[in-house]
Design an enzyme around this catalytic site. Structure first.
Site, PDB file in Angstrom:
ATOM      1  N   ASP A 101       0.864  -1.173   0.000  1.00  0.00           N
ATOM      2  CA  ASP A 101       0.000   0.000   0.000  1.00  0.00           C
ATOM      3  C   ASP A 101       0.904   1.228   0.000  1.00  0.00           C
ATOM      4  O   ASP A 101       1.690   1.422   0.931  1.00  0.00           O
ATOM      5  CB  ASP A 101      -0.868  -0.031   1.267  1.00  0.00           C
ATOM      6  CG  ASP A 101      -2.246   0.533   1.037  1.00  0.00           C
ATOM      7  OD1 ASP A 101      -2.351   1.552   0.337  1.00  0.00           O
ATOM      8  OD2 ASP A 101      -3.210  -0.039   1.567  1.00  0.00           O
ATOM      9  N   ASP A 206      -2.797   4.488  -2.552  1.00  0.00           N
ATOM     10  CA  ASP A 206      -3.789   4.968  -1.593  1.00  0.00           C
ATOM     11  C   ASP A 206      -4.284   6.374  -1.942  1.00  0.00           C
ATOM     12  O   ASP A 206      -3.482   7.255  -2.259  1.00  0.00           O
ATOM     13  CB  ASP A 206      -3.148   4.997  -0.197  1.00  0.00           C
ATOM     14  CG  ASP A 206      -4.103   5.517   0.848  1.00  0.00           C
ATOM     15  OD1 ASP A 206      -5.131   4.871   1.073  1.00  0.00           O
ATOM     16  OD2 ASP A 206      -3.831   6.594   1.424  1.00  0.00           O
ATOM     17  N   GLU A 264      -6.690   3.720  -5.817  1.00  0.00           N
ATOM     18  CA  GLU A 264      -7.948   3.901  -5.084  1.00  0.00           C
ATOM     19  C   GLU A 264      -8.500   5.270  -5.449  1.00  0.00           C
ATOM     20  O   GLU A 264      -7.906   6.289  -5.112  1.00  0.00           O
ATOM     21  CB  GLU A 264      -7.712   3.831  -3.579  1.00  0.00           C
ATOM     22  CG  GLU A 264      -9.016   3.961  -2.811  1.00  0.00           C
ATOM     23  CD  GLU A 264      -8.858   4.540  -1.418  1.00  0.00           C
ATOM     24  OE1 GLU A 264      -9.741   4.308  -0.585  1.00  0.00           O
ATOM     25  OE2 GLU A 264      -7.856   5.246  -1.155  1.00  0.00           O
ATOM     26  N   HIS A 341     -10.815  -2.800   4.096  1.00  0.00           N
ATOM     27  CA  HIS A 341     -10.686  -2.367   5.495  1.00  0.00           C
ATOM     28  C   HIS A 341     -11.421  -1.066   5.779  1.00  0.00           C
ATOM     29  O   HIS A 341     -11.403  -0.600   6.906  1.00  0.00           O
ATOM     30  CB  HIS A 341      -9.194  -2.208   5.809  1.00  0.00           C
ATOM     31  CG  HIS A 341      -8.585  -1.103   4.980  1.00  0.00           C
ATOM     32  ND1 HIS A 341      -8.437  -1.200   3.607  1.00  0.00           N
ATOM     33  CD2 HIS A 341      -8.164   0.138   5.308  1.00  0.00           C
ATOM     34  CE1 HIS A 341      -7.937  -0.073   3.147  1.00  0.00           C
ATOM     35  NE2 HIS A 341      -7.752   0.755   4.160  1.00  0.00           N
ATOM     36  N   ASP A 342     -12.028  -0.452   4.784  1.00  0.00           N
ATOM     37  CA  ASP A 342     -12.738   0.821   4.978  1.00  0.00           C
ATOM     38  C   ASP A 342     -14.256   0.659   5.007  1.00  0.00           C
ATOM     39  O   ASP A 342     -14.973   1.662   5.056  1.00  0.00           O
ATOM     40  CB  ASP A 342     -12.398   1.790   3.832  1.00  0.00           C
ATOM     41  CG  ASP A 342     -10.975   2.306   3.925  1.00  0.00           C
ATOM     42  OD1 ASP A 342     -10.442   2.381   5.047  1.00  0.00           O
ATOM     43  OD2 ASP A 342     -10.400   2.639   2.873  1.00  0.00           O
TER      44      ASP A 342
HETATM   45  C1  GLC Z   1      -7.620   5.346   2.034  1.00  0.00           C
HETATM   46  C2  GLC Z   1      -7.449   4.187   2.972  1.00  0.00           C
HETATM   47  C3  GLC Z   1      -8.048   4.550   4.290  1.00  0.00           C
HETATM   48  C4  GLC Z   1      -7.334   5.762   4.834  1.00  0.00           C
HETATM   49  C5  GLC Z   1      -7.309   6.896   3.820  1.00  0.00           C
HETATM   50  C6  GLC Z   1      -6.281   7.914   4.182  1.00  0.00           C
HETATM   51  O1  GLC Z   1      -8.934   5.623   1.763  1.00  0.00           O
HETATM   52  O2  GLC Z   1      -8.006   3.035   2.413  1.00  0.00           O
HETATM   53  O3  GLC Z   1      -8.017   3.492   5.191  1.00  0.00           O
HETATM   54  O4  GLC Z   1      -7.966   6.205   5.999  1.00  0.00           O
HETATM   55  O5  GLC Z   1      -6.958   6.460   2.532  1.00  0.00           O
HETATM   56  O6  GLC Z   1      -4.995   7.415   3.956  1.00  0.00           O
END
Ligand code: GLC
Length: 569
Positions: A101, A206, A264, A341-342
């Site tokens: 990540d 990310d 993402e 995980h979100d």
């Molecule tokens: C992404 C991650 C998340 C995190 C955010 C800030 O969305 O998946 O878990 O809180 O980025 O890094």
């Protein structure tokens, strides 16, 4: 590329690991890299051959490790760089590739760059972040503009003892970095090369949608909240310069390696913009994760609703998958996933714990044979579901949830209401310890994890019990993955023309891959029996989660969450 010249991720099955809660090898209550290594054989047997591991770098852990204080060091909670190298080689020995990540929208406020930037206004690091003066109105100190971030606060935090504020679209301990600065970009290129040279197979990028901001920093004209802030992600999402930054990453780094890059892209990215990123010919990255199919049930932000108001909108789900498919499939690869995980656990979100096995299998069958590269979230394969904690404070390991609760309490919501909402929506639901067996703490560790384990590990929701049961969710996953990796089926899924069957059916998600062969998936998303007309020549039933095929007079009777994978004649 594989032996046929195809990108290798076109026949990969991905698996997402949240390291803190996956497996603890030294019994300190925190999952770690050695724990992951100890489970590689399990993962190989399951059939996955690609891992995305959430951040492992040095971090004060304000936001689950997404607040990185040193990119080139492994967080001692998770192990050492030797452990990481060992993980890479042990995974590769088993034919499993590793994505790490890569957090490149922000650092931790404890990162030396930020520390130097605040200490020394003349430093080059000062230009790595966004510092702006605050405003005054009616004698009140206000941030530089009205932007609200993702974690329920202003997107600005004041530097103590100064008129200056810094931008942070996530937690205040995560200052955003300035990608308009060429030197900053070079720092990130170096970090990426460092890991690719070590042998990682690529990155999950990310929060990549947010690298470019509106540098005028003008107020948003949107509707302000009670505190005068506007949640307007267009100010920092998918802006034109983002595409240039991604091309620079490709030119300087990615194009020199056989690596997979998965971005993402939140902030309501459109399939057209995603295609600009992932186009095989002239895109910059390979796959784009969007959020459009994760909350198709009215659950997002549902504080004013009750559990009974949450219902999967099956038609919208079909539309959302197809919207992306239509734009992307000829020119780009796509990822498929229900949960990470979100998000809350998918069995609780779109299935039902009253029909845990039926609905978990149905959901997997439905997503597995769509167009794309599937990603399973750890625990999904044994039907792990949302927690049922008793107090809001039980969710406070997560900064996003903590801020959300503070904001809801200040708006007058009582804790009972907030608790129901968290048990339904909080991402802590996905972060409880992985349930390996029936021993204390579910075989995750000899100690309590950061989040309390879900008690249902005692009633069969654990890997050991699932392995022993031939009809388990886990065994269904393993068998289904085997089918999906079959070269003939894989080609059919990726090259056949995907069509929704009976689009207007409000309860059934059915689709067909028409091509050399014909494959069809039929899934009932309801906890009750529904009917589905079927005017095709049935060949084989390849997957099914009930015993007996109820088909008569061209009508399937579909029991709660019943699902089929069929080969047609
Ligand atoms: C992404 C991650 C998340 C995190 C955010 C800030 O969305 O998946 O878990 O809180 O980025 O890094």
């Amino acid at each position: 590329m594989d032996t046929k010249g195809l990108a290798w991720w076109r026949n990969s099955i991905g698996y997402i690991i949240y390291p803190e809660s996956f497996k603890d090898s030294n019994d300190d209550g925190v999952g770690d890299i050695r724990g992951i290594v100890s489970k590689l054989d399990y993962l190989k047997e399951l059939g996955v051959n690609l891992l995305w591991i959430c951040p492992l770098f040095k971090s004060p852990m304000d936001d689950g490790g997404y607040d990185v204080s040193d990119y080139r060091q492994i967080n001692p909670r998770f192990g050492t760089m030797e452990d990481f190298d060992d993980l890479l080689s042990e995974a590769h020995k088993r034919g499993i590739r590793i994505l790490i990540d890569f957090v490149l929208n922000h650092t931790s406020d404890e990162h030396p760059w930020f520390q130097t930037a605040i200490r020394d206004p003349g430093s080059k690091e000062r230009g790595y972040y966004f510092f702006r003066e605050g405003r005054k109105a009616n004698g009140k100190e206000l941030p530089p503009n009205n932007w609200k971030g993702f974690f329920s606060t202003s997107a600005w935090e004041r530097l103590p003892g100064s008129d200056l504020y810094y931008l942070h679209i996530f937690s205040k301990k995560m200052p955003d970095v300035n990608w308009a600065n060429p030197e900053l970009r070079e720092r990130y290129f170096e970090i990426a090369r460092f890991y690719l040279d070590k042998g990682v197979d690529g990155f999950r990028l990310d929060a990549v949608a947010h690298l470019a901001k509106d540098l005028s920093f003008a107020d948003s004209a949107g509707q302000p909240d009670e505190d005068g802030f506007v949640y307007d992600t267009s100010k920092f999402s998918n802006r034109p310069e983002l595409f240039d930054y991604l091309q620079m990453l490709k030119k300087n780094v990615f194009s020199h390696y056989d690596c997979l890059t998965v971005g993402e892209a939140g902030g309501n990215i459109s399939p057209q913009d995603a295609l600009k990123m992932a186009d095989r010919q002239n895109g910059s990255i390979n796959l784009v994760f969007n959020f459009d199919t994760v909350w198709d049930n009215g659950n997002y932000g549902s504080i004013d609703k009750g559990d009974q108001d949450i219902r999967t909108d099956v038609i919208s789900l079909k539309d959302n998958f197809m919207r992306w498919y239509e734009v992307c499939h000829e020119r780009a690869d796509m990822p498929l996933y229900w949960c990470n995980h979100d998000h809350p656990r998918v069995v609780s979100q779109y299935g039902s714990i009253a029909f845990r096995a039926e609905s978990a299998k149905m959901l997997f069958n439905t997503i597995l044979f769509l167009y794309g590269t599937p990603f399973i979230y750890n625990g999904e394969e044994i039907g792990m579901s949302n927690v049922n904690y008793a107090r809001c404070e039980d969710f406070f390991s997560d900064v996003g949830t903590r801020n959300d609760v503070a904001s809801l309490r200040s708006r007058g919501y009582d804790d009972g209401k907030i608790l129901g909402y968290l048990n339904r929506t909080s991402r802590v639901n996905a972060r409880t310890p992985m349930q390996w067996d029936r021993t204390r703490y579910a075989g995750f560790s000899a100690h309590r994890g950061v989040n309390r384990v879900n008690d249902n590990y005692l009633s069969g929701v654990n890997v050991a019990d699932e392995m022993a049961d031939p009809w388990s969710i886990l065994n269904f996953y393993q068998y289904a993955i085997g089918l999906r990796k079959d070269p003939v089926i894989n080609e059919q899924v990726l090259e056949g023309r995907l069509e929704i069957v009976d689009h207007g059916h409000p309860d059934v998600f059915a689709y067909l891959h028409d091509g050399k062969d014909k494959l069809m998936v039929i899934s009932n998303f309801r906890p009750y029996q529904v009917y589905f007309s079927f005017y095709y020549a049935l060949g084989d039933v390849l997957l099914h989660n009930y015993d007996q095929v109820l088909l008569s007079d061209h009508v399937f009777a579909l029991r709660p969450f019943e699902t089929y994978l069929l080969r047609l004649r």
